[in-house]
Design a protein around this motif. Structure first.
Motif, PDB file in Angstrom:
ATOM      1  N   MET A   1      -6.825  23.112 -16.778  1.00 36.17           N
ATOM      2  CA  MET A   1      -5.530  22.486 -16.588  1.00 36.17           C
ATOM      3  C   MET A   1      -4.395  23.413 -17.010  1.00 36.17           C
ATOM      4  O   MET A   1      -3.320  23.405 -16.425  1.00 36.17           O
ATOM      5  CB  MET A   1      -5.484  21.177 -17.386  1.00 36.17           C
ATOM      6  N   GLY A   2      -4.655  24.232 -18.036  1.00 37.57           N
ATOM      7  CA  GLY A   2      -3.657  25.193 -18.493  1.00 37.57           C
ATOM      8  C   GLY A   2      -3.283  26.158 -17.392  1.00 37.57           C
ATOM      9  O   GLY A   2      -2.123  26.560 -17.240  1.00 37.57           O
ATOM     10  N   ASN A   3      -4.281  26.564 -16.605  1.00 39.48           N
ATOM     11  CA  ASN A   3      -4.034  27.452 -15.476  1.00 39.48           C
ATOM     12  C   ASN A   3      -3.135  26.792 -14.433  1.00 39.48           C
ATOM     13  O   ASN A   3      -2.256  27.428 -13.867  1.00 39.48           O
ATOM     14  CB  ASN A   3      -5.382  27.817 -14.833  1.00 39.48           C
ATOM     15  N   PHE A   4      -3.383  25.496 -14.188  1.00 35.56           N
ATOM     16  CA  PHE A   4      -2.595  24.744 -13.216  1.00 35.56           C
ATOM     17  C   PHE A   4      -1.127  24.739 -13.627  1.00 35.56           C
ATOM     18  O   PHE A   4      -0.243  24.988 -12.824  1.00 35.56           O
ATOM     19  CB  PHE A   4      -3.137  23.316 -13.114  1.00 35.56           C
ATOM     20  N   TRP A   5      -0.873  24.483 -14.928  1.00 36.09           N
ATOM     21  CA  TRP A   5       0.508  24.477 -15.429  1.00 36.09           C
ATOM     22  C   TRP A   5       1.126  25.865 -15.337  1.00 36.09           C
ATOM     23  O   TRP A   5       2.326  25.996 -15.082  1.00 36.09           O
ATOM     24  CB  TRP A   5       0.549  23.954 -16.858  1.00 36.09           C
ATOM     25  N   PHE A   6       0.340  26.892 -15.553  1.00 36.54           N
ATOM     26  CA  PHE A   6       0.837  28.265 -15.420  1.00 36.54           C
ATOM     27  C   PHE A   6       1.363  28.495 -14.008  1.00 36.54           C
ATOM     28  O   PHE A   6       2.440  29.063 -13.820  1.00 36.54           O
ATOM     29  CB  PHE A   6      -0.281  29.273 -15.742  1.00 36.54           C
ATOM     30  N   TYR A   7       0.628  28.035 -13.001  1.00 38.04           N
ATOM     31  CA  TYR A   7       1.040  28.247 -11.620  1.00 38.04           C
ATOM     32  C   TYR A   7       2.210  27.343 -11.214  1.00 38.04           C
ATOM     33  O   TYR A   7       3.027  27.721 -10.379  1.00 38.04           O
ATOM     34  CB  TYR A   7      -0.149  28.104 -10.663  1.00 38.04           C
ATOM     35  N   ILE A   8       2.307  26.165 -11.833  1.00 31.52           N
ATOM     36  CA  ILE A   8       3.498  25.329 -11.609  1.00 31.52           C
ATOM     37  C   ILE A   8       4.728  26.069 -12.128  1.00 31.52           C
ATOM     38  O   ILE A   8       5.749  26.173 -11.433  1.00 31.52           O
ATOM     39  CB  ILE A   8       3.364  23.956 -12.314  1.00 31.52           C
ATOM     40  N   GLN A   9       4.622  26.596 -13.337  1.00 33.36           N
ATOM     41  CA  GLN A   9       5.743  27.343 -13.920  1.00 33.36           C
ATOM     42  C   GLN A   9       6.080  28.562 -13.072  1.00 33.36           C
ATOM     43  O   GLN A   9       7.246  28.887 -12.857  1.00 33.36           O
ATOM     44  CB  GLN A   9       5.398  27.762 -15.350  1.00 33.36           C
ATOM     45  N   MET A  10       5.059  29.216 -12.572  1.00 33.07           N
ATOM     46  CA  MET A  10       5.273  30.380 -11.721  1.00 33.07           C
ATOM     47  C   MET A  10       6.022  29.998 -10.439  1.00 33.07           C
ATOM     48  O   MET A  10       6.912  30.720  -9.992  1.00 33.07           O
ATOM     49  CB  MET A  10       3.918  30.993 -11.385  1.00 33.07           C
ATOM     50  N   GLY A  11       5.659  28.853  -9.843  1.00 28.61           N
ATOM     51  CA  GLY A  11       6.360  28.371  -8.655  1.00 28.61           C
ATOM     52  C   GLY A  11       7.813  28.068  -8.951  1.00 28.61           C
ATOM     53  O   GLY A  11       8.705  28.394  -8.160  1.00 28.61           O
ATOM     54  N   LEU A  12       8.067  27.452 -10.099  1.00 26.87           N
ATOM     55  CA  LEU A  12       9.447  27.171 -10.523  1.00 26.87           C
ATOM     56  C   LEU A  12      10.241  28.461 -10.654  1.00 26.87           C
ATOM     57  O   LEU A  12      11.352  28.588 -10.143  1.00 26.87           O
ATOM     58  CB  LEU A  12       9.451  26.425 -11.866  1.00 26.87           C
ATOM     59  N   GLU A  13       9.660  29.419 -11.362  1.00 29.37           N
ATOM     60  CA  GLU A  13      10.351  30.692 -11.600  1.00 29.37           C
ATOM     61  C   GLU A  13      10.542  31.478 -10.309  1.00 29.37           C
ATOM     62  O   GLU A  13      11.542  32.177 -10.145  1.00 29.37           O
ATOM     63  CB  GLU A  13       9.587  31.513 -12.630  1.00 29.37           C
ATOM     64  N   HIS A  14       9.592  31.378  -9.409  1.00 32.30           N
ATOM     65  CA  HIS A  14       9.687  32.100  -8.140  1.00 32.30           C
ATOM     66  C   HIS A  14      10.939  31.690  -7.372  1.00 32.30           C
ATOM     67  O   HIS A  14      11.666  32.523  -6.851  1.00 32.30           O
ATOM     68  CB  HIS A  14       8.443  31.849  -7.295  1.00 32.30           C
ATOM     69  N   VAL A  15      11.204  30.407  -7.300  1.00 27.98           N
ATOM     70  CA  VAL A  15      12.350  29.912  -6.542  1.00 27.98           C
ATOM     71  C   VAL A  15      13.646  30.074  -7.322  1.00 27.98           C
ATOM     72  O   VAL A  15      14.673  30.444  -6.753  1.00 27.98           O
ATOM     73  CB  VAL A  15      12.145  28.427  -6.153  1.00 27.98           C
ATOM     74  N   LEU A  16      13.613  29.814  -8.612  1.00 28.20           N
ATOM     75  CA  LEU A  16      14.842  29.799  -9.411  1.00 28.20           C
ATOM     76  C   LEU A  16      15.212  31.166  -9.982  1.00 28.20           C
ATOM     77  O   LEU A  16      16.196  31.272 -10.717  1.00 28.20           O
ATOM     78  CB  LEU A  16      14.701  28.778 -10.549  1.00 28.20           C
ATOM     79  N   ASP A  17      14.475  32.198  -9.646  1.00 31.57           N
ATOM     80  CA  ASP A  17      14.750  33.551 -10.130  1.00 31.57           C
ATOM     81  C   ASP A  17      16.056  34.063  -9.524  1.00 31.57           C
ATOM     82  O   ASP A  17      16.149  34.291  -8.315  1.00 31.57           O
ATOM     83  CB  ASP A  17      13.583  34.470  -9.749  1.00 31.57           C
ATOM     84  N   LEU A  18      17.061  34.252 -10.372  1.00 32.32           N
ATOM     85  CA  LEU A  18      18.365  34.701  -9.888  1.00 32.32           C
ATOM     86  C   LEU A  18      18.360  36.162  -9.438  1.00 32.32           C
ATOM     87  O   LEU A  18      19.264  36.596  -8.727  1.00 32.32           O
ATOM     88  CB  LEU A  18      19.439  34.470 -10.953  1.00 32.32           C
ATOM     89  N   ASP A  19      17.351  36.921  -9.874  1.00 33.99           N
ATOM     90  CA  ASP A  19      17.240  38.309  -9.420  1.00 33.99           C
ATOM     91  C   ASP A  19      16.681  38.388  -8.004  1.00 33.99           C
ATOM     92  O   ASP A  19      16.871  39.385  -7.309  1.00 33.99           O
ATOM     93  CB  ASP A  19      16.356  39.119 -10.372  1.00 33.99           C
ATOM     94  N   ALA A  20      15.977  37.357  -7.578  1.00 25.73           N
ATOM     95  CA  ALA A  20      15.439  37.291  -6.216  1.00 25.73           C
ATOM     96  C   ALA A  20      16.017  36.037  -5.571  1.00 25.73           C
ATOM     97  O   ALA A  20      15.325  35.059  -5.330  1.00 25.73           O
ATOM     98  CB  ALA A  20      13.917  37.246  -6.252  1.00 25.73           C
ATOM     99  N   TYR A  21      17.298  36.082  -5.319  1.00 27.39           N
ATOM    100  CA  TYR A  21      18.056  34.887  -4.910  1.00 27.39           C
ATOM    101  C   TYR A  21      17.940  34.545  -3.427  1.00 27.39           C
ATOM    102  O   TYR A  21      18.588  33.618  -2.956  1.00 27.39           O
ATOM    103  CB  TYR A  21      19.526  35.038  -5.289  1.00 27.39           C
TER     104      TYR A  21
END
Length: 194
Positions: A1-21
């Motif tokens: 389950m920890g891995n699942f949360w890691f990938y959720i966070q990664m998806g969040l960061e992927h879209v909300l990354d201001l350096d890759a807007y």
């Protein structure tokens, strides 16, 4: 389950990354013509984008399809450019009368393109994973949630600007689309495959 949360966070960061807007720009361009009255339509488009974005990641992770990353890096600002041009050409069309089939197909295609833009990095992360479905689903959940946040921000901005300054929807669509276009044009030149 920890891995699942890691990938959720990664998806969040992927879209909300201001350096890759580019992702933010595309979502803003996609949602600018819509208001809170059309929230279901824009939510459907965001979900289509998430599904196709993750489909291209799956195609890459399972080595079904690989694409030239240079071409994809150029196509990403092209998707933003065409979305903005569409907005400008149809700014006076009421959202209720917009062709949602065209929007859905274009959004799906653009989702595939954006997904392939991230596929090499994602594939590298997934190299050590035996089970790949759970990380892909986690990433999709993160993407969907972050996209909803961006869409809410655009819809709120739309509402506030139109309410405070008594701006009509077509003018809001045009001005915002021009701003997005001005940000996108340098990206086109920077990624053009000379």
């Amino acid at each position: 389950m920890g891995n699942f949360w890691f990938y959720i966070q990664m998806g969040l960061e992927h879209v909300l990354d201001l350096d890759a807007y580019d992702h933010i720009l595309f979502l803003a361009a996609l949602s600018v013509p819509f208001t809170f009255a059309n929230w279901k339509k824009i939510l459907v488009l965001a979900t289509i984008f998430t599904i196709t974005h993750c489909a291209s990641l799956a195609l890459s992770v399972y080595e079904v399809l690989t694409v030239d990353i240079g071409l994809i890096e150029f196509l990403i600002p092209i998707t933003i450019f065409f979305t903005v041009i569409h907005n400008l050409l149809h700014a006076n069309k009421v959202a209720e009368h917009r062709d949602m089939v065209l929007y859905s197909v274009a959004t799906g295609f653009f989702g595939l393109v954006h997904g392939f833009g991230f596929s090499n990095y994602f594939k590298m992360l997934m190299a050590g994973e035996e089970e790949k479905i759970s990380p892909l689903l986690g990433f999709a959940v993160g993407i969907e949630f972050s996209q909803i946040l961006i869409l809410l921000a655009v819809l709120c901005t739309n509402y506030i600007v139109r309410s405070l300054f008594t701006v009509k929807q077509p003018l809001f669509t045009q001005v915002t689309s021009i701003i997005i276009l001005l940000i996108t044009i340098p990206m086109l030149f920077a990624t053009f495959p000379w």
